[in-house]
Scaffold this active site. Sequence first.
Site, mmCIF file in Angstrom:
data_model
loop_
_atom_site.group_PDB
_atom_site.id
_atom_site.type_symbol
_atom_site.label_atom_id
_atom_site.label_comp_id
_atom_site.label_asym_id
_atom_site.label_seq_id
_atom_site.Cartn_x
_atom_site.Cartn_y
_atom_site.Cartn_z
ATOM 1 C CD GLU A 185 -1.020 0.439 3.968
ATOM 2 O OE1 GLU A 185 -1.314 2.231 3.356
ATOM 3 O OE2 GLU A 185 -1.359 0.190 4.607
ATOM 4 C CE LYS A 206 -6.383 6.912 5.743
ATOM 5 N NZ LYS A 206 -7.271 7.423 7.250
ATOM 6 C CB VAL A 257 -5.515 -1.966 3.873
ATOM 7 C CG1 VAL A 257 -6.198 -3.226 3.842
ATOM 8 C CG2 VAL A 257 -4.675 -1.905 5.051
ATOM 9 C CG ASP A 274 -14.005 6.607 12.526
ATOM 10 O OD1 ASP A 274 -13.189 5.752 11.845
ATOM 11 O OD2 ASP A 274 -12.892 8.077 12.890
ATOM 12 C CB SER A 298 -10.377 1.382 9.050
ATOM 13 O OG SER A 298 -10.556 0.856 7.607
ATOM 14 C CB ALA A 299 -13.434 1.568 4.617
ATOM 15 C CG ASP A 300 -8.384 -0.710 6.088
ATOM 16 O OD1 ASP A 300 -8.505 -0.298 5.134
ATOM 17 O OD2 ASP A 300 -7.662 -0.175 6.645
ATOM 18 C CE LYS A 360 -2.313 1.090 12.869
ATOM 19 N NZ LYS A 360 -2.871 2.164 11.180
HETATM 20 N N1 PSU Z 1 -0.832 0.882 9.431
HETATM 21 C C1 PSU Z 1 0.216 2.008 10.269
HETATM 22 N N2 PSU Z 1 0.026 3.233 8.745
HETATM 23 C C2 PSU Z 1 -0.908 3.639 7.913
HETATM 24 C C3 PSU Z 1 -2.027 2.856 8.263
HETATM 25 C C4 PSU Z 1 -2.144 2.099 8.650
HETATM 26 O O1 PSU Z 1 0.876 1.844 10.166
HETATM 27 O O2 PSU Z 1 -1.028 4.540 7.850
HETATM 28 C C5 PSU Z 1 -3.225 3.622 7.750
HETATM 29 C C6 PSU Z 1 -3.527 2.275 6.434
HETATM 30 O O3 PSU Z 1 -3.603 2.660 5.120
HETATM 31 C C7 PSU Z 1 -4.512 1.962 6.794
HETATM 32 C C8 PSU Z 1 -5.715 3.199 7.029
HETATM 33 O O4 PSU Z 1 -5.635 1.047 5.413
HETATM 34 O O5 PSU Z 1 -4.772 3.753 7.784
HETATM 35 C C9 PSU Z 1 -6.592 2.963 7.753
HETATM 36 O O6 PSU Z 1 -7.485 4.032 7.499
HETATM 37 P P1 PSU Z 1 -8.535 4.620 9.084
HETATM 38 O O7 PSU Z 1 -9.107 3.980 10.148
HETATM 39 O O8 PSU Z 1 -9.236 5.748 8.467
HETATM 40 O O9 PSU Z 1 -9.484 3.448 7.446
HETATM 41 MN MN MN Z 2 -11.879 5.667 9.938
#
Ligand code: PSU
Ligand code: MN
Length: 308
Positions: free
Chosen positions: A31, A92, A112, A144, A146-148, A165
């Site tokens: 990614e 992003k 992701v 909140d 994530s779409a992941d 995380k």
């Molecule tokens: N893990 C990391 N650094 C990052 C991310 C994850 O160590 O920058 C990023 C990845 O691209 C993941 C995104 O898909 O954060 C998730 O963001 P959100 O929670 O807004 O979906």
């Molecule tokens: Mn989010």
Amino acid sequence: MTKPISPDLPISYSKEVAAAKQRGAPIVALESTIITHGMPYPGNIEMARSVEAIIREEGAVPATIAVIHGTLHIGLEPAELESLAQTTDAMKVSRADLAFAIAERRTGATTVAATMIAAARAGIKVFATGGIGGVHRGGEQSFDISADLEELARTGVIVVCAGAKAILDIPKTLEVLETRGVPVVTYGATQFPAFWSRESGLPSPLTLNSPAAIANFQKTRDQLGIDGGMLIANPVPEADEIPGGEMEIYIERALDSAERDEITGKAVTPYLLGTIFDLTEGRSLKTNIALVENNARLAAEIAVALTD
Ligand code: PSU
Ligand code: MN
């Protein structure tokens, strides 16, 4: 079933990836949000280069995915990678905005979720990253999530990460993955890892101990006609980990400051990572780079095993 890419879509394969596709060689997707929004320059480019080198060492080909001026890139040439690492205004890009970035001729780094979509369309089965997005703490209030997680449920790519995380609500993240039918396999351990730390205190739903076993599991899912992705959680090497108790102090401070600064939406994850980087005086970055490298190695081994 994976949808094909329309011949009209502006897409570009790096020389290396085009050649690998020709000969059916194993490819590992990477990614780019981690490069533009997850780490500061020049640590980000050092990470991006070393991760690609590790994948080559293991006999696979790296495909870093990004949108550059409206073209979807599957694999970046070295100069493109360097230039992306120095870009300060990349979007992003997740599932919601991947097509937007292409249609509006923008430059965007794929999360992701978006990287999984691009990898699947390009026929790439394995993807290495640091940590996935998940259910944020307080997600029952903020919604909140994530779409992941949704992408893992629907898109057939194996995602190798170091767990979720610890800035997230890990129990809720695991619950959503279970509900959506995503296999969560921890590599070589029975506890699900927490990114900077090897242990989250939570048992892993599944455990496997070799790339061959992971490849075999995936083949059996294919035989059953079960689509969707799978998550491989690879604990950070012991020498590089920051213990959970210590991380918790930084995480709570970062979360407080995010609330004070009224950070919401897609800005939350980059904000928390940046704040933790400052609070740990860069130590979190060292760990972050080490775990992505570790994941790249395992992902390449899985990609090779899938072609055996
Ligand atoms: N893990 C990391 N650094 C990052 C991310 C994850 O160590 O920058 C990023 C990845 O691209 C993941 C995104 O898909 O954060 C998730 O963001 P959100 O929670 O807004 O979906
Ligand atoms: Mn989010």
